[in-house]
Design a protein around this motif. Structure first.
Motif, PDB file in Angstrom:
ATOM      1  N   VAL B  53      46.316  45.494  42.893  1.00  0.00           N
ATOM      2  CA  VAL B  53      45.764  44.212  42.457  1.00  0.00           C
ATOM      3  C   VAL B  53      45.769  43.221  43.609  1.00  0.00           C
ATOM      4  N   LEU B  54      44.621  42.611  43.833  1.00  0.00           N
ATOM      5  CA  LEU B  54      44.559  41.505  44.789  1.00  0.00           C
ATOM      6  C   LEU B  54      44.321  40.235  43.959  1.00  0.00           C
ATOM      7  N   ASP B  55      45.402  39.620  43.601  1.00  0.00           N
ATOM      8  CA  ASP B  55      45.278  38.451  42.717  1.00  0.00           C
ATOM      9  C   ASP B  55      45.240  37.176  43.552  1.00  0.00           C
ATOM     10  N   TYR B  56      44.041  36.692  43.852  1.00  0.00           N
ATOM     11  CA  TYR B  56      43.902  35.468  44.671  1.00  0.00           C
ATOM     12  C   TYR B  56      44.076  34.214  43.826  1.00  0.00           C
ATOM     13  N   ASP B  57      44.093  34.390  42.514  1.00  0.00           N
ATOM     14  CA  ASP B  57      44.157  33.218  41.633  1.00  0.00           C
ATOM     15  C   ASP B  57      45.591  32.808  41.350  1.00  0.00           C
ATOM     16  N   LEU B  65      45.725  38.877  32.666  1.00  0.00           N
ATOM     17  CA  LEU B  65      44.687  39.914  32.836  1.00  0.00           C
ATOM     18  C   LEU B  65      45.288  41.174  33.459  1.00  0.00           C
ATOM     19  N   VAL B  66      46.033  40.970  34.548  1.00  0.00           N
ATOM     20  CA  VAL B  66      46.633  42.105  35.239  1.00  0.00           C
ATOM     21  C   VAL B  66      47.607  42.829  34.308  1.00  0.00           C
ATOM     22  N   TYR B  67      48.300  42.059  33.501  1.00  0.00           N
ATOM     23  CA  TYR B  67      49.263  42.623  32.567  1.00  0.00           C
ATOM     24  C   TYR B  67      48.603  43.634  31.625  1.00  0.00           C
ATOM     25  N   HIS B  68      47.354  43.332  31.246  1.00  0.00           N
ATOM     26  CA  HIS B  68      46.613  44.257  30.383  1.00  0.00           C
ATOM     27  C   HIS B  68      46.466  45.634  31.039  1.00  0.00           C
ATOM     28  N   PHE B  69      46.254  45.602  32.329  1.00  0.00           N
ATOM     29  CA  PHE B  69      46.122  46.889  33.046  1.00  0.00           C
ATOM     30  C   PHE B  69      47.475  47.582  33.166  1.00  0.00           C
ATOM     31  N   VAL B  70      48.477  46.809  33.508  1.00  0.00           N
ATOM     32  CA  VAL B  70      49.795  47.376  33.755  1.00  0.00           C
ATOM     33  C   VAL B  70      50.347  48.051  32.498  1.00  0.00           C
ATOM     34  N   THR B  71      50.117  47.447  31.360  1.00  0.00           N
ATOM     35  CA  THR B  71      50.683  48.015  30.138  1.00  0.00           C
ATOM     36  C   THR B  71      49.860  49.195  29.600  1.00  0.00           C
ATOM     37  N   SER B  72      48.646  49.325  30.071  1.00  0.00           N
ATOM     38  CA  SER B  72      47.813  50.444  29.593  1.00  0.00           C
ATOM     39  C   SER B  72      48.355  51.763  30.124  1.00  0.00           C
ATOM     40  N   LYS B  78      50.290  50.205  41.653  1.00  0.00           N
ATOM     41  CA  LYS B  78      50.897  50.770  42.879  1.00  0.00           C
ATOM     42  C   LYS B  78      51.178  49.697  43.914  1.00  0.00           C
ATOM     43  N   GLY B  79      50.453  48.559  43.831  1.00  0.00           N
ATOM     44  CA  GLY B  79      50.674  47.524  44.827  1.00  0.00           C
ATOM     45  C   GLY B  79      50.016  46.231  44.385  1.00  0.00           C
ATOM     46  N   SER B  80      50.624  45.110  44.796  1.00  0.00           N
ATOM     47  CA  SER B  80      50.020  43.838  44.428  1.00  0.00           C
ATOM     48  C   SER B  80      50.083  42.861  45.586  1.00  0.00           C
ATOM     49  N   LEU B  81      50.402  43.401  46.751  1.00  0.00           N
ATOM     50  CA  LEU B  81      50.477  42.571  47.942  1.00  0.00           C
ATOM     51  C   LEU B  81      49.099  42.007  48.231  1.00  0.00           C
ATOM     52  N   LEU B  82      49.076  40.712  48.632  1.00  0.00           N
ATOM     53  CA  LEU B  82      47.776  40.090  48.893  1.00  0.00           C
ATOM     54  C   LEU B  82      47.302  40.455  50.290  1.00  0.00           C
ATOM     55  N   LEU B 100      41.678  46.080  41.917  1.00  0.00           N
ATOM     56  CA  LEU B 100      41.231  45.007  41.034  1.00  0.00           C
ATOM     57  C   LEU B 100      41.288  43.713  41.837  1.00  0.00           C
ATOM     58  N   VAL B 101      40.156  43.052  42.010  1.00  0.00           N
ATOM     59  CA  VAL B 101      40.142  41.817  42.800  1.00  0.00           C
ATOM     60  C   VAL B 101      39.915  40.620  41.862  1.00  0.00           C
ATOM     61  N   VAL B 102      40.946  39.778  41.744  1.00  0.00           N
ATOM     62  CA  VAL B 102      40.821  38.573  40.912  1.00  0.00           C
ATOM     63  C   VAL B 102      40.522  37.411  41.863  1.00  0.00           C
ATOM     64  N   PRO B 103      39.316  36.890  41.829  1.00  0.00           N
ATOM     65  CA  PRO B 103      38.979  35.829  42.801  1.00  0.00           C
ATOM     66  C   PRO B 103      39.705  34.521  42.480  1.00  0.00           C
ATOM     67  N   GLU B 104      39.837  33.726  43.525  1.00  0.00           N
ATOM     68  CA  GLU B 104      40.493  32.423  43.371  1.00  0.00           C
ATOM     69  C   GLU B 104      39.681  31.564  42.402  1.00  0.00           C
ATOM     70  N   GLY B 105      40.367  30.804  41.607  1.00  0.00           N
ATOM     71  CA  GLY B 105      39.680  29.881  40.708  1.00  0.00           C
ATOM     72  C   GLY B 105      39.234  30.505  39.409  1.00  0.00           C
ATOM     73  N   LEU B 106      39.771  31.672  39.068  1.00  0.00           N
ATOM     74  CA  LEU B 106      39.403  32.321  37.814  1.00  0.00           C
ATOM     75  C   LEU B 106      39.754  31.434  36.615  1.00  0.00           C
ATOM     76  N   GLU B 107      41.008  30.972  36.658  1.00  0.00           N
ATOM     77  CA  GLU B 107      41.472  30.175  35.524  1.00  0.00           C
ATOM     78  C   GLU B 107      40.661  28.893  35.383  1.00  0.00           C
ATOM     79  N   LYS B 108      40.452  28.244  36.552  1.00  0.00           N
ATOM     80  CA  LYS B 108      39.707  26.982  36.541  1.00  0.00           C
ATOM     81  C   LYS B 108      38.331  27.172  35.946  1.00  0.00           C
TER      82      LYS B 108
END
Lengths: 631, 383
Positions: B53-57, B65-72, B78-82, B100-108
């Motif tokens: 996961v590359l979570d820029y947000d 969102l990421v949690y949905h994947f992790v629990t599936s 395997k990694g979440s380092l940016l 999985l790339v979560v772009p910055e500003g998703l929540e906004k």
């Protein structure tokens, strides 16, 4: 005139463009032991398979038992009366099956009723001497035993026509002797016909009739006498202190000299060979000794091809450094392969510049001994010096001073002649300039100049072996080891190769240690060691060994008789060395003709004819092997 | 036909087989080995896909969102380092299957009531697997979206009941028939019986005849009075027994080790397996009429058996999904018919009444193979 059993008219056969047989005409009469003699690749196997109805042919007409064999259905019709034994030691046996099981399988395959099979099995096993081994698996039999079992299996259904492909190749002389006796006993007096192929010319006198096959053509057929009568002339052995001059002179007159017991053997054709010979050698000091005509002289005269190549020598530049007097010395050399003594306390002494022969059947230990002398295999015990270096201490130095032509084919098939030599020079670390010089010298030396850009794969066997020899001596060794270099070659090819060895030995002073299983080739050597089952059974120059046997046994007698098998048994009980030769027996009894005849009549033997023979290397070998068994 | 000669050959052959450990190994160990290898190795189920996961947000929503994947159970983090480089390197290495790339500003963006992009980078080396991965991702995002929608309406004061029907007015209810848990191992283990029974028996017969050609003992046959038919029959019998035994062993593997259900008639299974083994052995006999060495016989057997049984038997890909040439090729090899029978018997519980066309196809195929083997074997050869 005996009835004709098989008749071949103009039979030809091609394998994918490669001609194996070109128009063979052959008539095999019924009830004879018929020999088909020729070198490897002559087409013997092809011809036998065609006659046995297991191989198709392209042209011509074949009749067996008076019936045409032109298609598979017709071929099937003759198969209940024939047997066919393919080439190789016991290859048609089932290795995992015991002796008895093998025989039973063949019997059942031929639909022999159980009771009859049981009797026949016992009979054959007793005859072949395999009864005590009947529970042994075929794979655990010796080569000679395998071959006897294979023969017994082939004969289980009492075929009228026995076809055997090279049954004696690679079999040791003792077993070979047994095999011939067995075959003769089974064939004689029963109206059975046997067609047997062989590469050994020496076996010609075993047959009642024979045919010579060369490059897919029959070049002669008839009795041995008929064939020997095809040429006029006489062979001689010439000995001289100026061997090279003599050699050049003979070659210049179109003769084909062979090295022979330290001298040169030649066949001089024509009505007055003696006069012709003295004209040729006038001015040279030569000791001449006439020899009896042999079949190899005829073969050499009848087969063209393998012309003597143009060879130039410049001995000065090539001469092996005069070193020590003894090139190879071995004391008690032994090699133990997990309890199996492949080489058992062998002593050996080879003088510098000699052609030395190491003779023995397959499995005698020749290759193992050579590999130890070359420093390729450490001995279990014993010591030795090769080219002045100790075997244990300096195997590396030995490798630099020897050349080795291995039995297995050592050339790269897709490289040209020059490239192969270049590669070997590279392996020995010769510089580029030296390599260029050396290639030129070697091409001249082996007469391969005309072939230097040819791919090795396209060369005939004789030329390939000459190239292998060139590669083996690229680094100018003092000694060259040649492991069965002429195996499978035709007479002409062997003659050229041996003359080349002779030149190298006499002109350059190269020591040549040659192994062979052709007994005839033993006579080409200056010195000889006979090996059997890892041990030395005799050593010395070939003529001295012959002399020794002659002193002990006298010269052999050749008697034409009604029942050679019975007579052989009589001789056996009396302890007389004997071998069966077709419808004759060859035996050793001392005394004059009258004395021998009276001894024979006392034993109840009345020969139809009695002739004096000459001692052959086969006799020598058998004598020494038998006496080594007794001690 | 003289049965004494056939029997002599059978007896000889049996003795040789019993005394040759290598051959025994090939005859009995190889089939079971293939079953284990392919049964465990060929699983097509996509589970525990490693991802990065590359979570820029780095917001609450993105973590949710990421949690949905992790629990599936289909994904494994395997990694979440940016670190984009590291993530891509891991993908190239094959350590992970997707990023999985979560772009910055998703929540906004979501809060501003606009639609936000989400990127997923999938290893497309194997298109089939990539497709499956994409479907899983789509499903998870669908679930996430549904939950957000329900959240929105919950805040508006709707009841749970209403939320359920509003978010998913039409609810999909899937039920797998024949392979209830859609386990690929069930379908593969049963089909493997067909594949292995096409691979090993031809090797046995062709190698055994070519061995005789190599050593020269074939000349005993050529030069004797035994007929072609007797010879082929004699060579067939021992290997037929071995193959029949192997059919049972493989059946046991499928039932007891891979727990595949068996719903058809055992008698029909045995009958069709024997015909199929006969057919397969016949292919070996036919191969040996033109192969000269054991190695050649082995290679040809492998090529003739392996490729069609892998690709065209319906074991990995249904035959109906192949293109036209693929379908024609599938019909040319016996594997397809037998795999149809196997799937019918194991999974669907079909009876003779439905499977007889496949069975008859096998019978006809076998007859053709034996005809070919018979006419191409000669006792008087060309070389």
């Amino acid at each position: 005139m005996a009835q004709v059993l098989a008749n071949l008219e103009n039979i030809s056969k091609k394998y994918k463009g490669l001609t194996a047989l070109k128009g063979v005409n052959l008539t095999i009469p019924q009830g004879v032991l018929f020999g088909l003699i020729g070198p490897d690749g002559a087409g013997k196997s092809t011809l036998l398979k065609i006659i046995a109805g297991v191989l198709t042919y392209d042209g011509g007409y074949l009749e067996v038992f008076g019936k045409p064999v032109t298609n598979e259905r017709q071929a099937e019709a003759i198969k209940d009366k024939i047997c066919f034994m393919p080439q190789g030691l016991g290859v048609n046996l089932y290795q995992e099956l015991s002796v008895e099981e093998n025989l039973e399988f063949f019997g059942k395959l031929r639909l022999l009723p159980s009771a009859k099979l049981k009797i026949r099995k016992k009979e054959l096993l007793e005859l072949t001497g395999l009864w005590p081994f009947r529970h042994r698996r075929a794979k655990n039999l010796s080569g000679g035993m395998k071959q006897k079992l294979a023969l017994a299996c082939s004969l289980v259904h009492r075929p009228e026509f026995i076809i055997l492909d090279e049954p004696t190749t690679g079999v040791d002389p003792l077993s070979r002797e047994d095999f011939w006796a067995l075959l003769t006993s089974l064939v004689s007096g029963q109206g059975v016909t046997a067609l047997v192929s062989t590469t050994y010319l020496e076996e010609a006198d075993r047959f009642e009739k024979l045919a010579l096959l060369h490059q897919g053509e029959i070049c002669a057929q008839g009795t041995l006498k008929d064939i020997l009568g095809l040429v006029e002339g006489r062979p001689f052995v010439l000995k001289t202190s100026e061997p090279l001059e003599l050699l050049e002179r003979l070659l210049a007159h179109g003769l084909r000299p062979f090295p022979y017991t330290g001298g040169l053997r030649i066949f001089v054709p024509g009505n007055h060979p003696e006069a012709q010979l003295s004209k040729i050698i006038s001015g040279l000091k030569v000791q001449i000794e006439p020899l009896p005509l042999e079949i190899q002289d005829v073969v050499l005269g009848l087969t063209k091809g393998s012309e003597m190549p143009d060879i130039h020598l410049s001995p000065k530049s090539l001469r092996v450094k005069k070193g020590q007097n003894i090139a190879i010395e071995a004391r008690s050399l032994t090699r133990d392969f997990q309890g199996f003594l492949a080489v058992d306390h062998v002593d050996l002494e080879v003088k510098s510049g000699e052609i030395y022969g190491l003779l023995g059947p397959n499995g005698a230990g020749k290759t193992t001994l050579i590999r130890m002398l070359c420093g390729l295999l450490p001995p279990t015990s014993g010591r030795g010096q090769v080219a002045g270096y100790n075997m244990q201490e300096a195997p590396g130095a030995i490798k630099e001073h020897i050349g080795y032509l291995s039995q297995a084919f050592s050339l790269y098939q897709d490289l040209t002649v020059t490239e192969n030599i270049w590669l070997m020079a590279g392996i020995y670390g010769l510089g580029a300039r030296r390599t260029k010089e050396r290639i030129k010298e070697l091409l001249q030396l082996t007469g391969l100049e005309a072939y230097k850009y040819h791919k090795t794969v396209d060369l005939p066997l004789g030329l390939r072996q000459r190239l292998a020899l060139a590669c083996a001596i690229v680094h100018q060794p003092d000694i060259v080891f040649l492991d069965e270099p002429t195996s499978g070659m035709d007479v002409a090819g062997r003659q050229v190769f041996w003359t080349l060895i002779y030149r190298l030995s006499r002109a350059i002073g190269l020591t040549c240690l040659v192994t062979t299983h052709y007994l005839a080739e033993a006579e080409y050597c200056d010195g000889l060691t006979l090996m059997h089952r890892g041990r030395v059974v005799a050593q010395g120059p070939p003529q001295r060994l012959k002399k020794k046997v002659e002193d002990r046994l006298g010269r052999p007698w050749l008697a034409k008789i009604e029942d050679p098998w019975r007579v052989r048994e009589i001789f056996h009980t009396k302890g007389v060395p004997v071998s069966v030769m077709g419808r004759s027996v060859r035996f050793f009894l001392k005394g004059t003709r009258q004395e021998v005849l009276s001894v024979l009549s006392r034993w109840g033997i009345t020969p139809l004819e009695l002739e004096r023979g000459t001692i052959t290397m086969e006799d020598v070998f058998l004598y020494f092997v038998r006496s080594s068994h007794e001690t | 036909m003289r049965l004494r000669r056939v029997w002599a050959l059978v007896e000889k052959e049996t003795r040789e087989i019993k005394r040759d450990p290598f051959f025994l190994l090939m005859a009995f160990l190889v089939p079971s080995l293939f079953m284990v290898l392919f049964g465990y190795g060929l699983s097509l189920d996509v589970k525990n896909l490693p991802f990065w996961v590359l979570d820029y947000d780095q917001s609450k929503t993105s973590r949710d969102l990421v949690y949905h994947f992790v629990t599936s159970r289909y994904f494994e983090l395997k990694g979440s380092l940016l670190d984009e480089k590291k993530a891509l390197a891991a993908l190239t290495q094959g350590d992970i299957r997707l990023i999985l790339v979560v772009p910055e500003g998703l929540e906004k963006t979501l809060v501003a009531q606009r639609s936000a992009p989400l990127q997923v980078i999938i290893d497309g080396t194997f298109p089939y697997r990539a497709q499956v991965v994409k479907n899983y991702v789509t499903a998870i995002i669908g679930l996430f979206n549904k939950k957000r929608l329900q959240e929105f309406f919950r805040r508006k004061g709707f009841t749970e009941q209403q939320l359920e029907t509003m978010a998913e007015p039409v609810r999909l209810d899937v039920r797998y028939l024949y392979n209830e848990e859609a386990k690929s191992v069930w379908s593969i283990a049963s089909a493997l019986i067909g594949m292995i029974l096409l691979m090993v028996p031809p090797m046995l017969t062709s190698v055994s005849i070519c061995k005789e050609k190599e050593t020269g003992s074939i000349y005993n046959i050529y030069a004797s009075t035994i007929t072609r038919g007797e010879f082929l029959l004699g060579k067939l019998v021992p290997y037929f027994l071995i193959s029949a035994l192997n059919a049972l062993i493989l059946f046991a593997w499928a039932i007891w080790v891979f727990k595949t259900p068996f719903r058809g008639s055992f008698f029909f299974f045995i009958l069709s397996a024997l015909v199929y083994a006969l057919c397969s052995l016949g292919i070996g006999l036919w191969i040996s009429s033109f192969a000269r060495t054991q190695i050649a016989a082995l290679m040809i057997s492998l090529v003739v058996a392996m490729v069609p049984s892998f690709l065209y038997s319906g074991m990995l890909v249904p035959v109906s999904c192949l293109d036209q040439t693929g379908q024609i090729e599938a019909h040319l090899f016996p594997a397809m018919y037998f795999v149809n029978i196997l799937h019918g018997l194991f999974l669907k519980g079909l009876a003779w009444t439905t499977l007889w066309p496949e069975f008859m196809a096998l019978v006809v195929y076998t007859l053709v193979v034996y005809f070919l083997a018979y006419i191409s074997f000669h006792k008087r050869v060309k070389r």
